[in-house]
Scaffold this motif. Structure first.
Motif, mmCIF file in Angstrom:
data_model
loop_
_atom_site.group_PDB
_atom_site.id
_atom_site.type_symbol
_atom_site.label_atom_id
_atom_site.label_comp_id
_atom_site.label_asym_id
_atom_site.label_seq_id
_atom_site.Cartn_x
_atom_site.Cartn_y
_atom_site.Cartn_z
ATOM 1 N N SER A 1 0.671 -1.326 0.191
ATOM 2 C CA SER A 1 -0.076 0.092 -0.125
ATOM 3 C C SER A 1 0.915 1.258 -0.133
ATOM 4 O O SER A 1 2.012 1.256 0.340
ATOM 5 N N PHE A 2 0.332 2.319 -0.414
ATOM 6 C CA PHE A 2 1.031 3.672 -0.361
ATOM 7 C C PHE A 2 1.458 4.059 1.143
ATOM 8 O O PHE A 2 2.590 4.487 1.171
ATOM 9 N N GLY A 3 0.749 3.557 2.047
ATOM 10 C CA GLY A 3 0.956 3.706 3.330
ATOM 11 C C GLY A 3 2.292 3.125 3.814
ATOM 12 O O GLY A 3 3.381 3.605 4.420
ATOM 13 N N MET A 4 2.519 1.878 3.425
ATOM 14 C CA MET A 4 3.578 0.895 3.644
ATOM 15 C C MET A 4 4.713 1.608 3.008
ATOM 16 O O MET A 4 5.836 1.731 3.537
ATOM 17 N N LEU A 5 4.612 2.152 1.720
ATOM 18 C CA LEU A 5 5.658 2.658 1.098
ATOM 19 C C LEU A 5 6.101 3.616 1.532
ATOM 20 O O LEU A 5 7.348 4.049 1.789
ATOM 21 N N GLU A 6 5.347 4.556 1.968
ATOM 22 C CA GLU A 6 5.672 5.884 2.726
ATOM 23 C C GLU A 6 6.486 5.662 3.797
ATOM 24 O O GLU A 6 7.491 6.348 4.155
ATOM 25 N N GLN A 7 6.066 4.726 4.745
ATOM 26 C CA GLN A 7 6.536 4.359 6.047
ATOM 27 C C GLN A 7 8.250 3.777 5.585
ATOM 28 O O GLN A 7 9.201 4.277 6.369
ATOM 29 N N TYR A 8 8.121 2.924 4.713
ATOM 30 C CA TYR A 8 9.462 2.276 4.330
ATOM 31 C C TYR A 8 10.523 3.499 3.737
ATOM 32 O O TYR A 8 11.559 3.311 4.369
ATOM 33 N N LEU A 9 9.863 4.330 2.852
ATOM 34 C CA LEU A 9 11.010 5.369 2.508
ATOM 35 C C LEU A 9 11.163 6.292 3.530
ATOM 36 O O LEU A 9 12.552 6.862 3.495
ATOM 37 N N MET A 10 10.523 6.478 4.686
ATOM 38 C CA MET A 10 10.872 7.412 5.554
ATOM 39 C C MET A 10 12.061 6.961 6.810
ATOM 40 O O MET A 10 12.833 7.490 7.034
ATOM 41 N N VAL A 11 11.629 5.382 6.781
ATOM 42 C CA VAL A 11 12.578 4.966 7.925
ATOM 43 C C VAL A 11 13.856 4.233 7.444
ATOM 44 O O VAL A 11 14.790 4.148 7.994
ATOM 45 N N GLN A 12 13.429 3.442 6.093
ATOM 46 C CA GLN A 12 14.456 2.368 5.582
ATOM 47 C C GLN A 12 15.097 2.662 4.376
ATOM 48 O O GLN A 12 15.867 2.169 3.837
ATOM 49 N N GLY A 13 14.427 3.816 3.451
ATOM 50 C CA GLY A 13 14.941 4.315 2.322
ATOM 51 C C GLY A 13 16.372 4.305 2.253
ATOM 52 O O GLY A 13 16.983 5.223 3.066
ATOM 53 N N ARG A 14 17.181 3.827 1.209
ATOM 54 C CA ARG A 14 18.509 3.671 1.118
ATOM 55 C C ARG A 14 18.802 4.706 0.097
ATOM 56 O O ARG A 14 18.052 5.135 -0.708
ATOM 57 N N GLU A 15 20.241 5.161 0.178
ATOM 58 C CA GLU A 15 20.612 6.159 -0.831
ATOM 59 C C GLU A 15 20.556 5.786 -2.221
ATOM 60 O O GLU A 15 20.039 6.527 -3.104
ATOM 61 N N TRP A 16 20.930 4.420 -2.379
ATOM 62 C CA TRP A 16 20.518 4.031 -3.985
ATOM 63 C C TRP A 16 19.139 3.841 -4.368
ATOM 64 O O TRP A 16 18.840 4.020 -5.586
ATOM 65 N N GLU A 17 18.179 3.995 -3.395
ATOM 66 C CA GLU A 17 16.880 3.862 -3.732
ATOM 67 C C GLU A 17 16.467 5.252 -4.214
ATOM 68 O O GLU A 17 15.594 5.373 -5.214
ATOM 69 N N ARG A 18 17.206 6.228 -3.983
ATOM 70 C CA ARG A 18 16.759 7.462 -4.306
ATOM 71 C C ARG A 18 17.099 7.644 -5.831
ATOM 72 O O ARG A 18 16.261 8.225 -6.497
ATOM 73 N N TYR A 19 18.269 7.141 -6.246
ATOM 74 C CA TYR A 19 18.364 6.946 -7.666
ATOM 75 C C TYR A 19 17.543 6.248 -8.454
ATOM 76 O O TYR A 19 17.113 6.568 -9.512
ATOM 77 N N ALA A 20 16.971 5.122 -7.857
ATOM 78 C CA ALA A 20 16.093 4.201 -8.579
ATOM 79 C C ALA A 20 14.551 5.183 -8.766
ATOM 80 O O ALA A 20 14.140 5.241 -9.832
ATOM 81 N N TRP A 21 14.325 5.894 -7.774
ATOM 82 C CA TRP A 21 13.030 6.395 -7.688
ATOM 83 C C TRP A 21 13.101 7.701 -8.747
ATOM 84 O O TRP A 21 11.946 8.249 -8.956
ATOM 85 N N ILE A 22 14.344 8.184 -9.078
ATOM 86 C CA ILE A 22 14.443 9.322 -9.996
ATOM 87 C C ILE A 22 13.452 9.230 -11.133
ATOM 88 O O ILE A 22 12.859 10.041 -11.774
ATOM 89 N N LYS A 23 13.629 7.904 -11.627
ATOM 90 C CA LYS A 23 12.812 7.388 -13.064
ATOM 91 C C LYS A 23 11.638 6.827 -12.828
ATOM 92 O O LYS A 23 10.896 6.397 -13.815
ATOM 93 N N GLY A 24 11.259 6.563 -11.441
ATOM 94 C CA GLY A 24 9.923 5.970 -11.278
ATOM 95 C C GLY A 24 8.559 6.688 -12.050
ATOM 96 O O GLY A 24 8.502 7.917 -11.879
ATOM 97 N N ARG A 25 7.957 5.820 -12.548
ATOM 98 C CA ARG A 25 6.773 6.523 -13.196
ATOM 99 C C ARG A 25 5.521 5.335 -13.369
ATOM 100 O O ARG A 25 5.755 4.143 -13.524
ATOM 101 N N VAL A 26 4.627 5.928 -13.202
ATOM 102 C CA VAL A 26 3.169 5.120 -13.273
ATOM 103 C C VAL A 26 3.114 4.577 -14.807
ATOM 104 O O VAL A 26 2.900 5.489 -15.709
#
Length: 986
Positions: A271-296
């Motif tokens: 869920s969006f809620g789980m994703l938000e919690q994950y990014l806030m608490v556990q999101g890694r630096e390399w995951e920022r690079y991945a989400w640069i190009k994230g698109r629905v």
């Protein structure tokens, strides 16, 4: 192992770093200039591979190039002879999504087994798309963007078509998932990452997906009910199988789900809620690079889908793009790249790039992950996005070439370097495709057999393999050099200074700490040692993370080293310590100074040169970024370009008032700092500094007026009939670094609501200009020069202002208000009102006046001003003491008001020095004395400016220093007003 630990496996960070290539498709939020830059990169030297002279083969009477050079195409045509005709019919036009959708309808033969029918149709469609893409590319008929765009369209079509069919198949059994809070039907949100997200898929690429959904709840309307979570997992598994299962017809796309929260260990859909919690608490630096190009990439054809896409963007944007300038990403990318390169070397047997250094087996070099490869270019584009994307939305785009174009447009990257990177990027991506055309294999390694080498060389337009390697090395070497220059470790490139800190505050030392400081060039060793000990023992220092403490320690040592080289080491280090202490909790600023030693050296020069500059930089450490751009520090401002860029940034943040106010402040601080740095380097005269600061204030007012008007709910017109009139220092274009803005507001509008609307507008404008936000303050504003001062209306109609100044009626202007008008000008807003004001000003200044009456009133006013600024210091106050700047200004104002009727040249708002010269030339005062007083005024302003930079509250000097100049001023006063003035008299 899961993908959440980049050190446990190279697969996760490799995927996270994105496999991007830029097509020509510019997103809607990319500026016209950036789109043009991207278009330019598709032609000329960037059209890397032209039509290739290849030998066609005859397939069912159709001459095709691709079967001769692609084993994959040959196999497909042999298995499906009709493919030759399909390719021949489609090869003369770019592939479109509509063509694919039409072919899919033809290929899909419904059957009882829904999954098998869809699988067969999608796989046969993929074969057709691949064969057409390969044929057009080898004929030189397609661009890189067409190839990657076609593959992306195929992936999106497969995902969206598959979801629609699967949802319809699941509906009789489970119904539809419904949100427990909203009651709305929920949809699976499929996010494409990496190449898919950036519309950059290569012909044999995996697709990286993440499955999300908005609300928890249960399915309704079917024979059985599932939780939304279970439903979306079931739907997601079937979609993966639909795309990735290998059948007799092959596969559509390999699917990689490891970028989801917690990687392989996490649920398939969250869920969006789980994703938000994950990014806030556990999101890694390399995951920022991945989400640069994230698109629905799932369908957005329902209101719910559009809302969830917007909700996802608002959730992930703060995670990817920090609100501050995030220079910490340089070290993070350096580390990530080292892991990826090590893994690539391991796979390739420790190989170097073709043409560079020793090679174990150059033929197996990885063009994606190796030195000078695709990944290094992508990293160099992403570093701009990650550092600055939080403050500049224009950088929040996906395709690599477009990022490079925007970086050039914003002055972040020289055009020549961007050209080299783009040229190499296109060539490498086209080579990547030709390697994959051979066997539809996801490979980035150069071939090892002579037959394969020759085929790939010819496909790339080269005569033989050595020619291709030579071309490849000529492109990769500049890429590698640029990458190493960008991401090299500064500690390796610069010899470390003596590590005085933190050893100075440790109890056991071979040499007394004061002696060590003295030998380094410091005089007040005890005071410095006390300050350093206070920092070392502070909670702030002890609370620093380990990486931040290491950087802080390094910077303190560099500061001690740099300060010791200055003329006044003690003063410089005191300011340095204050500065470093202020930024110690901002990891990004510590990273910037650690990564760019040249910026640290410029900080030292700035802190040494001026206490005001030191305080300004300490208050606004985000200005450190300005120290990196040598060209900007040396150039003259482009005010039209500045206004345009600022307006564009405000438009991008439309509706976010706090963000817009921060943008205004950051841009104003940055431009002020550039002026200050040029000032400290002796590049500007005092007059030039004042001109630039005044032009900057004009630009800020103009842009702010537009932004505030758009936010005003009560506005009654598209554009306000409203103008800002500048008085005082801004009016005379003599603004200083911390000067107030003396302004009044006029409007010319017959609408019945105009007075109320413009009053609210002016109040809102003052709030925007004066409020303190996270980015600091913009201006202090003084509106007391409006008609009737503080007792008058905040906004005046032009006709009311005209009557007041022309002294029509009972409520009229005083003489001192006409004095103020000599230094007034239109500075922002409606140019029509501005022209009317300038005409009225000229008319008022040229009115005939009685000399004795005017002289008496100005002399009385001068005495009142002197009484309001007592000076008991024994020093000479450059501005307020008799013989100082106010005497000059009052004299000029008197001459303008008395003589403009006969000499219109005096009405020009040209500044006191020019007006004195004009008065001398036309014989109103002695020409020699006019020149001497003008020189005195210039000297007074220069000394006042220097004293302000040194942190002095009052601009006062020893009387002997300016005795001759002050005497010239007093002589002129007596000549004009007939009133003798004693030295220092009031």
């Amino acid at each position: 192992m899961t993908s959440t630990d980049p050190t446990s496996s190279a697969a996760a960070p490799e995927t996270a770093a994105t496999d991007g290539a830029a097509g020509e498709r510019a997103p809607g939020n990319t500026s016209g200039a950036a789109r043009q830059a991207v278009a330019d990169m598709a032609t000329g030297p960037f059209a890397v591979v032209a039509a290739v002279e290849l030998v066609p083969v005859d397939c069912a009477g159709m001459a095709l190039y691709s079967p001769a050079y692609s084993h994959y195409t040959r196999r497909m045509v042999q298995a499906r002879p009709e493919l030759a005709e399909i390719v021949a019919q489609a090869r003369d036009q770019p592939l479109t999504r509509a063509w694919m959708a039409a072919r899919l309808k033809v290929l899909h033969e419904p059957s009882a087994d829904v999954d098998d029918a869809i699988k067969r149709a999608l796989r046969r469609l993929r074969a057709e798309v691949m064969c057409v893409v390969i044929e057009r590319d080898l004929r030189g008929q397609s661009t890189l963007g067409e190839v990657t765009g076609a593959m992306t369209d195929l992936a999106e079509l497969g995902i969206q078509y598959g979801l629609a069919m699967l949802e319809a198949d699941l509906a009789p059994t489970y119904g539809r998932p419904v949100g427990e809070s909203s009651g709305e039907v929920q949809e699976l949100v499929v996010v494409g990452m990496g190449k898919l997200g950036g519309r950059e898929l290569n012909v044999s690429s995996d697709i990286d997906l993440i499955f999300l959904y908005d609300e928890d709840g249960d399915t309704r309307g079917g024979q059985r009910s599932l939780s939304n979570h279970e439903y979306f997992i079931r739907l997601g598994r079937r979609l993966i199988n639909l795309l990735a299962d290998v059948t007799a017809d092959g596969y559509v796309f390999r699917v990689d789900m490891r970028l989801r929260p917690n990687g392989d260990a996490g649920p398939l859909a969250c869920s969006f809620g789980m994703l938000e919690q994950y990014l806030m608490v556990q999101g890694r630096e390399w995951e920022r690079y991945a989400w640069i190009k994230g698109r629905v990439v799932s369908a957005l054809d329902t209101p719910h889908a559009q809302r969830t896409a917007a909700q996802l963007a608002s959730l992930t944007t703060p995670f990817v793009f920090r609100r501050y300038l995030d220079y910490g990403v340089i070290a993070a990318i350096r580390s990530l790249h080292a892991q990826i390169r090590a893994e690539a070397a391991k796979r390739s047997g420790g190989l170097a790039a073709p043409g560079g250094g020793q090679r174990v087996n150059q033929r197996a070099f990885n063009i994606k992950l190796g030195r000078g490869g695709i990944r290094e270019i992508e990293f160099m584009a992403q570093v701009f996005q990650l550092i600055r994307g939080g403050q500049d939305p224009a950088l929040r785009i996906r395709p690599t070439l477009e990022v490079l174009a925007v970086a050039v447009e914003h002055g972040l990257l020289p055009a020549g370097q961007a050209e080299q990177l783009a040229h190499a990027y296109r060539f490498l991506r086209q080579l990547e495709h030709r390697l994959q055309y051979r066997d539809d294999a996801q490979t980035h390694h150069l071939p090892t057999s002579e037959e394969e080498q020759l085929a790939v060389a010819k496909m790339m337009g080269c005569a033989d393999w050595p020619a291709l390697l030579e071309r490849l090395a000529s492109l990769q070497d500049p890429v590698a050099q640029q990458f190493e220059a960008t991401f090299s470790d500064p500690d390796e490139a610069h010899a470390p200074c003596e590590a005085l800190w933190p050893a100075l505050i440790q109890e056991e030392q071979d040499e007394p700490p004061c002696e060590r400081l003295a030998s380094a060039g410091f005089s007040d060793c005890a005071g410095l040692l006390d300050r350093l000990r206070a920092i070392g023992g502070s909670l702030r220092y002890r609370a620093l993370s380990e990486p931040s403490r290491v950087r802080f320690d390094l910077l303190v040592n560099r500061a001690l080293d740099l300060a010791s080289r200055q003329e006044d080491a003690d003063r410089t280090i005191a300011r340095f310590v204050d500065f470093l202490d202020a930024i110690s909790r901002r990891a990004s600023y510590l990273s910037l100074l650690s990564e760019y030693p040249q910026a640290m050296a410029r900080v030292a020069d700035t802190l040494h040169a001026s206490s005001w500059a030191a305080a300004y930089l300490t208050r606004h450490p985000q200005l450190l970024d300005e120290l990196l751009d040598s060209d900007a520090l040396a150039g003259a401002p482009d005010w039209a370009g500045f206004r345009s860029r600022l307006a564009t940034r405000l438009d991008a943040a439309d509706g976010q008032i706090e963000a817009q106010m921060d943008i205004l402040r950051r841009e104003h601080h940055a431009e002020t700092f550039r002026i200050l740095l040029q000032d400290l380097q002796g590049m500007l005269t005092v007059e030039q500094i004042a001109d630039r600061l005044s032009d900057l204030a004009d630009a800020m007012l103009e842009v702010t007026l537009q932004a505030v008007w758009r936010q005003l709910a009560t506005r009654h017109a598209e554009q306000p009939r409203f103008a800002v009139i500048a008085y005082g220092k801004l009016g005379g274009k003599e603004l200083g670094y911390a000067s107030d803005l003396d302004i009044i507001f006029l409007y010319e509008d017959e609408h019945e609501r105009a007075p109320d609307v413009y009053a609210a507008y002016a109040r809102r404008l003052i709030t925007w200009l004066t409020s303190h936000t996270a980015a600091g303050t913009l201006f202090d504003v003084d509106t007391r020069l409006r008609p009737n001062g503080e007792a008058g209306l905040l906004v005046t109609s032009f006709e009311g202002f005209r009557r007041y100044q022309q002294r029509e009626g009972d409520n009229t202007a005083w003489v001192w208000e006409h004095q103020a008008l000599t230094r007034a000008r239109f500075c922002a807003g409606d140019p029509g009102i501005g022209a009317h004001f300038e005409s009225l000003r000229d008319e008022i200044l040229r009115q005939p006046r009685d000399a004795a009456t005017l002289r008496g009133e100005i002399v009385v006013m001068r005495h009142k001003v002197a009484e309001g600024h007592p000076n008991p210091s024994g020093l000479f106050d450059l501005k307020h003491d008799r013989g100082g700047m106010v005497d000059i200004e009052f004299t000029v104002q008197y001459l303008v008001l008395l003589h403009s009727h006969d000499h219109p040249a005096l009405t020009r708002n040209a500044g006191n020095i020019a007006l004195l010269r004009t008065a001398g030339e036309i014989g109103l005062i002695d020409a020699t004395l006019a020149r001497e007083v003008g020189d005195a005024y210039r000297l007074f302003r220069a000394r006042q400016h220097q004293l302000r930079l040194d942190g002095q509250v009052h601009a006062r000097v020893a009387p002997a220093v300016v005795a001759q100049q002050a005497e010239h001023v007093r002589t002129l006063w007596q000549a004009v007003f007939g009133e003798p003035v004693a030295a220092g008299g009031k």
